[in-house]
Design a protein around this motif. Sequence first.
Motif, mmCIF file in Angstrom:
data_model
loop_
_atom_site.group_PDB
_atom_site.id
_atom_site.type_symbol
_atom_site.label_atom_id
_atom_site.label_comp_id
_atom_site.label_asym_id
_atom_site.label_seq_id
_atom_site.Cartn_x
_atom_site.Cartn_y
_atom_site.Cartn_z
ATOM 1 N N LYS A 67 0.882 -1.180 0.000
ATOM 2 C CA LYS A 67 0.000 0.000 0.000
ATOM 3 C C LYS A 67 0.912 1.219 0.000
ATOM 4 O O LYS A 67 1.704 1.416 0.929
ATOM 5 C CB LYS A 67 -0.895 -0.015 1.238
ATOM 6 N N LYS A 88 1.634 5.162 0.069
ATOM 7 C CA LYS A 88 1.077 6.448 0.472
ATOM 8 C C LYS A 88 1.469 7.507 -0.560
ATOM 9 O O LYS A 88 2.646 7.650 -0.897
ATOM 10 C CB LYS A 88 1.637 6.845 1.851
ATOM 11 N N ASP A 129 -2.991 5.042 -1.211
ATOM 12 C CA ASP A 129 -3.743 5.835 -0.232
ATOM 13 C C ASP A 129 -3.258 7.281 -0.301
ATOM 14 O O ASP A 129 -2.119 7.571 0.045
ATOM 15 C CB ASP A 129 -3.522 5.272 1.181
ATOM 16 N N ASN A 179 -4.684 9.775 1.365
ATOM 17 C CA ASN A 179 -4.967 10.467 2.639
ATOM 18 C C ASN A 179 -5.476 11.899 2.421
ATOM 19 O O ASN A 179 -4.972 12.844 3.017
ATOM 20 C CB ASN A 179 -3.730 10.492 3.539
ATOM 21 N N GLU A 226 -7.482 4.722 -2.025
ATOM 22 C CA GLU A 226 -8.120 5.047 -0.756
ATOM 23 C C GLU A 226 -8.116 6.567 -0.548
ATOM 24 O O GLU A 226 -7.092 7.225 -0.779
ATOM 25 C CB GLU A 226 -7.289 4.368 0.335
ATOM 26 N N ASP A 273 -11.884 6.278 3.756
ATOM 27 C CA ASP A 273 -11.254 6.037 5.058
ATOM 28 C C ASP A 273 -11.607 7.200 5.990
ATOM 29 O O ASP A 273 -12.488 7.078 6.842
ATOM 30 C CB ASP A 273 -9.738 5.862 4.900
ATOM 31 N N GLU A 274 -10.971 8.355 5.775
ATOM 32 C CA GLU A 274 -11.263 9.504 6.636
ATOM 33 C C GLU A 274 -12.732 9.934 6.552
ATOM 34 O O GLU A 274 -13.236 10.625 7.448
ATOM 35 C CB GLU A 274 -10.354 10.690 6.271
ATOM 36 N N ASN A 332 -13.083 1.597 4.285
ATOM 37 C CA ASN A 332 -11.987 1.100 5.108
ATOM 38 C C ASN A 332 -12.427 1.197 6.565
ATOM 39 O O ASN A 332 -12.525 2.285 7.129
ATOM 40 C CB ASN A 332 -10.722 1.930 4.870
ATOM 41 N N LYS A 363 -11.734 0.788 10.375
ATOM 42 C CA LYS A 363 -10.644 0.692 11.356
ATOM 43 C C LYS A 363 -11.283 0.648 12.734
ATOM 44 O O LYS A 363 -12.188 1.444 13.027
ATOM 45 C CB LYS A 363 -9.718 1.909 11.267
#
Length: 341
Positions: free
Chosen positions: A155, A157, A181, A183, A208, A233-234, A253, A255
């Motif tokens: 993965k 970033k 990802d 982010n 992601e 995700d976020e 995602n 978590k």
Amino acid sequence: MSFKLHIETRRLNLAHTWTIARNSSDYKDNVFVALEKEGITGLGEAAPNVRYNETAALTTEHIRSVEDFLAGYDFFHYENLINGLRERITGQNCAVAALDMALMDWLGKALKAPLYKIWGLNPADAPSTSYSIGIDSPEQMQQRVRERQDMEIFKIKLGKENDREIIRAIREVTARPIRVDANEGWKDKHLALEQIEWLAGQNVQYVEQPMPAGQHEDMVWLKQRSPLPLFADEALHTGSDIPRIADGYHGINIKLMKSMGLVEARRMIHTARALDMQVMLGCMVESSLGISAGVHLSPLVDHVDLDGHMLLANDPFRGLSLQKGRVVPANAPGLGVETVK
Ligand SMILES: [Mg+2]
């Protein structure tokens, strides 16, 4: 009936400086809890995340605030117990996650079985994990990939200025599948689409959180055009967020630190399936304790990214093993982890 709650903050040092689109760190201060009742101790971990205004101090305070509530509750009635914790602890999801995890560990130890067995799951059904490569110079990122030829998926970033340079460098050293990802790093939808269209030719599985969680309308636009699946995700924490974001992403995602633990994470898997979304199970930077909780749930998901413990220089727990790219729990009661002496 005796009851004890022990809370301790421990500094987890990262083996390499960990950089993502929004920040960089050399260590994480995680909060560890031990719930002792009827001679059985359940262990849990919270990984406070600055992105969600969580700190070790606030997490500790919130966990301490529910001590009396926990003392008076039958731990076997954990569904309602965890609902009660969620009403009492707000704004520090990772604090509830640590308690949920400790309760599940306690349950397994009380029933003398690994959690996956209690849930009817087979660890052999879990997908291989990806191994995350934080942002660094392209040369350093290549080196991180070379060091982990035992991993089946990487993965990567992204979300800075030299994304393509990074991917070209990674592709020089591995042909294995990668996932990306960003982010929330791509702020413009046209830029995000250009990057994703380019990535689609690089054996990338999915992307992601390409754009900021708050730019949902842009994500709706992007989903309609993206050649790769997009994962939130976020943009989400718990199950009630999923219907709201479903038109902007192909998958979620989950978590445990966001979902407030395993009980809600299981509910989220079913909610996502009902909306025809894919499910990924991820993590924060966590020790083998926190990661093990996700591992017990991982036979239920499509994609696994449970590598937080592999990024540490001083993991205070052990019990997980890596078998052909898959993180496997110990065949031991509860979460199956023990303290490293
Ligand atoms: Mg992410």
